[in-house]
Write a protein that holds these residues in place. Structure first.
Motif, PDB file in Angstrom:
ATOM      1  N   LEU A   1      -7.486   1.031   3.807  1.00 19.72           N
ATOM      2  CA  LEU A   1      -6.466   2.064   3.979  1.00 19.72           C
ATOM      3  C   LEU A   1      -5.214   1.717   3.186  1.00 19.72           C
ATOM      4  CD1 LEU A   1      -5.211   4.565   5.418  1.00 19.72           C
ATOM      5  CD2 LEU A   1      -4.553   3.031   7.264  1.00 19.72           C
ATOM      6  N   LEU A   2      -4.726   0.485   3.344  1.00  6.15           N
ATOM      7  CA  LEU A   2      -3.510   0.069   2.638  1.00  6.15           C
ATOM      8  C   LEU A   2      -3.729   0.103   1.130  1.00  6.15           C
ATOM      9  CD1 LEU A   2      -2.319  -2.934   4.845  1.00  6.15           C
ATOM     10  CD2 LEU A   2      -1.498  -0.573   4.882  1.00  6.15           C
TER      11      LEU A   2
ATOM     12  N   LYS B   1       7.201 -18.925 -16.125  1.00  5.98           N
ATOM     13  CA  LYS B   1       7.883 -19.800 -15.162  1.00  5.98           C
ATOM     14  C   LYS B   1       7.214 -19.797 -13.786  1.00  5.98           C
ATOM     15  CE  LYS B   1      11.246 -21.260 -17.832  1.00  5.98           C
ATOM     16  NZ  LYS B   1      11.433 -22.693 -18.132  1.00  5.98           N
ATOM     17  N   GLY B   2       6.154 -18.992 -13.616  1.00  5.20           N
ATOM     18  CA  GLY B   2       5.411 -19.054 -12.347  1.00  5.20           C
ATOM     19  C   GLY B   2       5.250 -17.736 -11.603  1.00  5.20           C
ATOM     20  N   CYS B   3       5.833 -16.645 -12.099  1.00  2.00           N
ATOM     21  CA  CYS B   3       5.654 -15.337 -11.448  1.00  2.00           C
ATOM     22  C   CYS B   3       4.278 -14.760 -11.771  1.00  2.00           C
ATOM     23  CB  CYS B   3       6.730 -14.354 -11.919  1.00  2.00           C
ATOM     24  SG  CYS B   3       8.386 -14.688 -11.290  1.00  2.00           S
ATOM     25  N   LYS B   4       3.845 -13.815 -10.944  1.00  2.00           N
ATOM     26  CA  LYS B   4       2.640 -13.031 -11.185  1.00  2.00           C
ATOM     27  C   LYS B   4       3.056 -11.566 -11.334  1.00  2.00           C
ATOM     28  CE  LYS B   4      -0.196 -16.532 -10.407  1.00  2.00           C
ATOM     29  NZ  LYS B   4      -1.027 -17.147 -11.463  1.00  2.00           N
ATOM     30  N   MET B   5       2.317 -10.800 -12.153  1.00  2.00           N
ATOM     31  CA  MET B   5       2.621  -9.366 -12.282  1.00  2.00           C
ATOM     32  C   MET B   5       2.316  -8.651 -10.967  1.00  2.00           C
ATOM     33  SD  MET B   5       4.070  -8.357 -15.025  1.00  2.00           S
ATOM     34  CE  MET B   5       3.881  -6.615 -14.714  1.00  2.00           C
ATOM     35  N   ALA B   6       3.214  -7.800 -10.546  1.00  2.73           N
ATOM     36  CA  ALA B   6       3.033  -7.067  -9.292  1.00  2.73           C
ATOM     37  C   ALA B   6       1.928  -6.022  -9.439  1.00  2.73           C
ATOM     38  CB  ALA B   6       4.339  -6.390  -8.895  1.00  2.73           C
ATOM     39  N   GLU B   7       1.214  -5.779  -8.360  1.00  6.37           N
ATOM     40  CA  GLU B   7       0.245  -4.700  -8.294  1.00  6.37           C
ATOM     41  C   GLU B   7       0.987  -3.392  -7.985  1.00  6.37           C
ATOM     42  OE1 GLU B   7      -3.024  -4.910  -8.866  1.00  6.37           O
ATOM     43  OE2 GLU B   7      -2.882  -7.066  -9.276  1.00  6.37           O
ATOM     44  N   PRO B   8       0.340  -2.234  -8.200  1.00  2.00           N
ATOM     45  CA  PRO B   8       0.997  -0.962  -7.845  1.00  2.00           C
ATOM     46  C   PRO B   8       1.440  -0.950  -6.380  1.00  2.00           C
ATOM     47  CG  PRO B   8      -0.967  -0.535  -9.136  1.00  2.00           C
ATOM     48  CD  PRO B   8      -0.966  -2.012  -8.842  1.00  2.00           C
ATOM     49  N   GLY B   9       2.711  -0.651  -6.146  1.00  2.10           N
ATOM     50  CA  GLY B   9       3.232  -0.540  -4.789  1.00  2.10           C
ATOM     51  C   GLY B   9       3.367  -1.844  -4.032  1.00  2.10           C
ATOM     52  N   GLU B  10       3.235  -2.988  -4.711  1.00  2.00           N
ATOM     53  CA  GLU B  10       3.201  -4.259  -3.977  1.00  2.00           C
ATOM     54  C   GLU B  10       4.542  -4.619  -3.347  1.00  2.00           C
ATOM     55  OE1 GLU B  10       1.600  -8.883  -4.366  1.00  2.00           O
ATOM     56  OE2 GLU B  10       1.408  -7.519  -6.084  1.00  2.00           O
ATOM     57  N   PHE B  11       5.641  -4.220  -3.966  1.00  2.00           N
ATOM     58  CA  PHE B  11       6.945  -4.496  -3.357  1.00  2.00           C
ATOM     59  C   PHE B  11       7.076  -3.751  -2.023  1.00  2.00           C
ATOM     60  CE2 PHE B  11       7.741  -5.261  -7.891  1.00  2.00           C
ATOM     61  CZ  PHE B  11       8.382  -6.489  -7.842  1.00  2.00           C
ATOM     62  N   THR B  12       6.680  -2.470  -2.013  1.00  3.60           N
ATOM     63  CA  THR B  12       6.761  -1.685  -0.773  1.00  3.60           C
ATOM     64  C   THR B  12       5.718  -2.151   0.234  1.00  3.60           C
ATOM     65  OG1 THR B  12       7.562   0.203  -2.057  1.00  3.60           O
ATOM     66  CG2 THR B  12       6.787   0.665   0.163  1.00  3.60           C
TER      67      THR B  12
ATOM     68  N   ALA C   1      -2.038   2.039  -3.892  1.00  4.74           N
ATOM     69  CA  ALA C   1      -2.553   2.163  -5.263  1.00  4.74           C
ATOM     70  C   ALA C   1      -1.910   3.335  -5.998  1.00  4.74           C
ATOM     71  CB  ALA C   1      -4.070   2.314  -5.246  1.00  4.74           C
ATOM     72  N   ASN C   2      -1.377   4.305  -5.243  1.00  6.50           N
ATOM     73  CA  ASN C   2      -0.763   5.479  -5.852  1.00  6.50           C
ATOM     74  C   ASN C   2       0.706   5.272  -6.215  1.00  6.50           C
ATOM     75  OD1 ASN C   2      -3.107   7.120  -5.621  1.00  6.50           O
ATOM     76  ND2 ASN C   2      -2.702   7.373  -3.438  1.00  6.50           N
ATOM     77  N   PHE C   3       1.267   4.121  -5.879  1.00  6.84           N
ATOM     78  CA  PHE C   3       2.657   3.820  -6.198  1.00  6.84           C
ATOM     79  C   PHE C   3       2.768   3.381  -7.661  1.00  6.84           C
ATOM     80  CE2 PHE C   3       3.192   4.090  -1.794  1.00  6.84           C
ATOM     81  CZ  PHE C   3       4.511   3.849  -1.410  1.00  6.84           C
ATOM     82  N   CYS C   4       3.995   3.475  -8.194  1.00 10.08           N
ATOM     83  CA  CYS C   4       4.247   2.886  -9.505  1.00 10.08           C
ATOM     84  C   CYS C   4       4.335   1.364  -9.347  1.00 10.08           C
ATOM     85  CB  CYS C   4       5.530   3.439 -10.126  1.00 10.08           C
ATOM     86  SG  CYS C   4       6.982   3.336  -9.077  1.00 10.08           S
ATOM     87  N   ILE C   5       4.167   0.642 -10.454  1.00 12.11           N
ATOM     88  CA  ILE C   5       4.091  -0.823 -10.399  1.00 12.11           C
ATOM     89  C   ILE C   5       5.365  -1.435  -9.813  1.00 12.11           C
ATOM     90  CG2 ILE C   5       3.890  -2.919 -11.804  1.00 12.11           C
ATOM     91  CD1 ILE C   5       1.297  -1.430 -11.708  1.00 12.11           C
ATOM     92  N   GLY C   6       6.522  -0.967 -10.261  1.00  9.99           N
ATOM     93  CA  GLY C   6       7.787  -1.606  -9.867  1.00  9.99           C
ATOM     94  C   GLY C   6       8.281  -1.261  -8.497  1.00  9.99           C
ATOM     95  N   LYS C   7       7.514  -0.446  -7.726  1.00  7.53           N
ATOM     96  CA  LYS C   7       7.953  -0.081  -6.374  1.00  7.53           C
ATOM     97  C   LYS C   7       6.998  -0.663  -5.344  1.00  7.53           C
ATOM     98  CE  LYS C   7      11.151   1.936  -4.017  1.00  7.53           C
ATOM     99  NZ  LYS C   7      12.521   1.488  -4.078  1.00  7.53           N
TER     100      LYS C   7
ATOM    101  N   ALA D   1       6.687   7.572   2.459  1.00  7.78           N
ATOM    102  CA  ALA D   1       7.793   8.462   2.103  1.00  7.78           C
ATOM    103  C   ALA D   1       8.533   7.974   0.866  1.00  7.78           C
ATOM    104  CB  ALA D   1       8.762   8.586   3.279  1.00  7.78           C
ATOM    105  N   VAL D   2       8.483   6.668   0.597  1.00 10.38           N
ATOM    106  CA  VAL D   2       9.112   6.126  -0.616  1.00 10.38           C
ATOM    107  C   VAL D   2       8.476   6.764  -1.849  1.00 10.38           C
ATOM    108  CG1 VAL D   2       9.446   4.044  -2.009  1.00 10.38           C
ATOM    109  CG2 VAL D   2       9.763   3.944   0.466  1.00 10.38           C
ATOM    110  N   ALA D   3       7.136   6.838  -1.860  1.00 12.74           N
ATOM    111  CA  ALA D   3       6.424   7.458  -2.983  1.00 12.74           C
ATOM    112  C   ALA D   3       6.759   8.942  -3.077  1.00 12.74           C
ATOM    113  CB  ALA D   3       4.920   7.254  -2.832  1.00 12.74           C
ATOM    114  N   ASP D   4       6.845   9.618  -1.916  1.00  8.42           N
ATOM    115  CA  ASP D   4       7.195  11.042  -1.913  1.00  8.42           C
ATOM    116  C   ASP D   4       8.607  11.261  -2.444  1.00  8.42           C
ATOM    117  OD1 ASP D   4       4.742  11.679  -0.865  1.00  8.42           O
ATOM    118  OD2 ASP D   4       5.434  11.829   1.206  1.00  8.42           O
ATOM    119  N   LEU D   5       9.521  10.360  -2.105  1.00  5.64           N
ATOM    120  CA  LEU D   5      10.905  10.477  -2.564  1.00  5.64           C
ATOM    121  C   LEU D   5      10.979  10.333  -4.086  1.00  5.64           C
ATOM    122  CD1 LEU D   5      13.828  10.819  -1.468  1.00  5.64           C
ATOM    123  CD2 LEU D   5      14.009   8.330  -1.499  1.00  5.64           C
TER     124      LEU D   5
END
Length: 466
Positions: free
Chosen positions: A454-455, A106-117, A460-466, A133-137
């Motif tokens: 840097l970003l 329907k037009g979405c793209k798969m998120a990259e690691p940590g893309e939501f944050t 890149a160390n985040f999970c995909i859904g975060k 800190a989100v990743a640390d949590l």
């Protein structure tokens, strides 16, 4: 670096479960979700209020995939600052895949690691240290690391750095103003007040830098090497600490030929216990390699536990204790800065007179019985005594991130250059260079100064859904 596409990803762990959450974020998130969502009450979700939940079905034409709850968050009042839809479906991996594939069509793209944050950071919902800190949590495995991550995510560290940066920026503005009036030789910045500010910044930076020693071990766990001669009960002690049969226990000396690691949480602090090969002279090639690894593990450990058989002094071999004391001194001399706990195992077999005799030989010895679980709690208390939890109890800011630590070190160096400049009376233009550099390093921590590389490394160390 951030695309304008509407992205989708599974926000819960992959695999089957009771419920799974699929997250969608972007300007078209609500319209795309509306095209596949059939509300039970026949509501048009594009016209519903933000922060509302709706019951319905995910459909593709006549085909029904699942009955779901759809949560609606309209930007900018969402996690990412964009329109966000979260679909709570049943946790079948088939259902998850089918809904995600439908949204992609329907037009979405798969998120990259940590893309939501990352989008939350770009849209000003979080600063960079809060985003990290989100990743640390998510990865916190004990009370202490959870507490530190929560404090940082709520902006404790950011606020402290931002306040220092703002005060320094105010003085920097006055110094820069002096450059415009260089020919008149005027001073707009009061040097005594500026020096007081620099002293305060210097003090805070040193406190934050010092806290990294505590924060790093709390975040990653405190490695504890259990060493000693073969067959003194190292593996039994590891099993007693962990309350499970983790290591092989045998009467045959030299059973443990490699290191065994496991983690235990004591009063909210993670300890990583390393059961090592017994230290002794041997011609066995494999055992020799294990003994070499033992000294490598001592090098890596924060705390060393030396375990001895407390019955040895009273056996026929009267030289055993003397040899052990030589081994203990060898470890002390080779690793003088590492806390060393000396433990006498199998103490349940000693008489009272034998206990007194052993304590007179080694005053700091802690007598236990790993097999009978005697005084194991005393050992845990001893381990806790090496951890500075005062900062945690006082809710002080603790640095756990290596990137932050590096920026703080560099900022401190620049602040000390400015202090030296005031003391020696250097010109405003030279002082301004050091102040700008200090401000740069402060900005690196909170994300006021960033670059795509840097970003990319951080998220890149985040999970995909975060």
């Amino acid at each position: 670096m951030v695309s304008q596409d509407t992205i989708v990803a599974l926000a819960t762990p992959s695999g089957a479960g009771a419920i799974a959450i699929i997250r969608v974020s972007g300007k078209d998130a609500i319209s795309i979700a509306s095209s596949v969502f059939d509300s039970i009450s026949k509501k048009d979700i594009t016209k519903q209020k933000t922060h509302t939940i709706h019951l319905g079905h995910i459909v593709d034409g006549p085909k029904i995939y699942d009955q779901v709850l759809l949560s609606l968050f309209k930007g900018p009042n969402s996690y990412t600052g964009e329109n966000v839809v979260e679909i709570s479906c049943h946790g079948s991996t088939y259902i998850q895949q089918q809904i995600i594939q439908l949204l992609l069509r329907k037009g979405c793209k798969m998120a990259e690691p940590g893309e939501f944050t990352l989008r939350a950071f770009i849209n000003g919902k979080l600063d960079l240290s809060q985003a990290e800190a989100v990743a640390d949590l998510i990865s916190s495995e004990n009370e202490a690391s959870h507490q530190i991550a929560m404090q940082q995510m709520r902006g404790g560290f950011s606020n402290e750095i931002a306040k220092l940066r703002e005060e320094l920026l105010n003085f920097a503005s006055l110094i820069e103003l002096e450059l415009d009036f260089a020919e008149e030789d005027v001073e707009f910045a009061d040097r005594s007040q500026f020096n007081d500010l620099l002293d305060r910044i210097d003090f805070v930076l040193k406190r934050l830098i010092d806290s990294f020693a505590v924060g790093n071990v709390i975040k990653n766990g405190i490695p504890v090497a259990i060493v000693g001669e073969p067959n003194v009960g190292k593996s039994t002690l590891l099993n007693a600490l962990l309350n499970e049969e983790r290591a092989i226990v045998s009467e045959i000396a030299g059973t443990t030929r490699d290191t065994i690691e496991d983690e235990l949480v004591i009063n909210g602090i993670g300890f990583r216990f390393i059961d090592t090969a017994g230290i002794r002279e041997t011609k066995d090639v494999v055992e020799s390699i294990g003994i070499k690894k033992t000294f490598e593990k001592i090098e890596q450990a924060q705390v060393v536990v030396y375990l001895l058989d407390s019955n040895l002094q009273f056996s026929e071999n009267s030289n055993s204790l003397k040899q052990i004391q030589i081994e203990i001194e060898k470890i002390k001399n080779q690793f003088p800065l590492k806390p060393l706990i000396i433990i006498g195992n199998k103490a349940d077999k000693l008489t009272e007179n034998q206990v007194q005799a052993l304590q007179s030989e080694i005053a700091e010895i802690l007598l236990i019985s790993a097999k009978e679980n005697l005084n194991i709690e005393d050992l845990k208390s001893k381990l806790m005594s090496f951890v500075n939890t005062g900062a945690l109890r006082n809710n002080e800011t603790i640095v756990t991130n290596t990137r932050h630590y590096d920026s703080l070190i560099k900022a401190l160096e620049e602040i000390q250059k400015v202090k030296f400049g005031i003391a020696t009376g250097i010109s405003s233009d030279l002082m301004a260079i050091d102040i700008r550099q200090a401000l740069y390093y402060f900005g690196e921590i909170t994300g006021q100064v960033t670059n795509d590389e840097l970003l990319g490394n951080i998220f890149a160390n985040f999970c995909i859904g975060k």
